[in-house]
Design a protein around this motif. Sequence first.
Motif: not given
Length: 97
Positions: A20-25, A59-74
């Motif tokens: 996911p990090w490579a694809a985010q790049t 309020r907290e959701t069930r979406e992790s901050a990590y998942f959202l950060s490496v999948n931004r722009g997709k």
Amino acid sequence: MTRPLSHIRVLDLTRVLAGPWAAQTLADLGAEVIKIERPGTGDDTRAWGPPWWLDREGRETRESAYFLSVNRGKKPPGHSAEVLAQPYRVFRRFSLT
């Protein structure tokens, strides 16, 4: 300004860390990245929290901050692609010159 990979569409089948990090790049460099997740459960990193994404009321959701950060722009599925990003395989090579 046109980004260097703005003419490329990538189909991202990766999950967990490096893929996911490579694809985010690639997305950061201008490629149109389409994220495909495992049916039913999605990407494993959706559950990697805390920290969790907060909704509009804080309020907290069930979406992790990590998942959202490496999948931004997709983007979600529904498009064809020139490149397929999948662990351990190279489906097409590009010259960036």
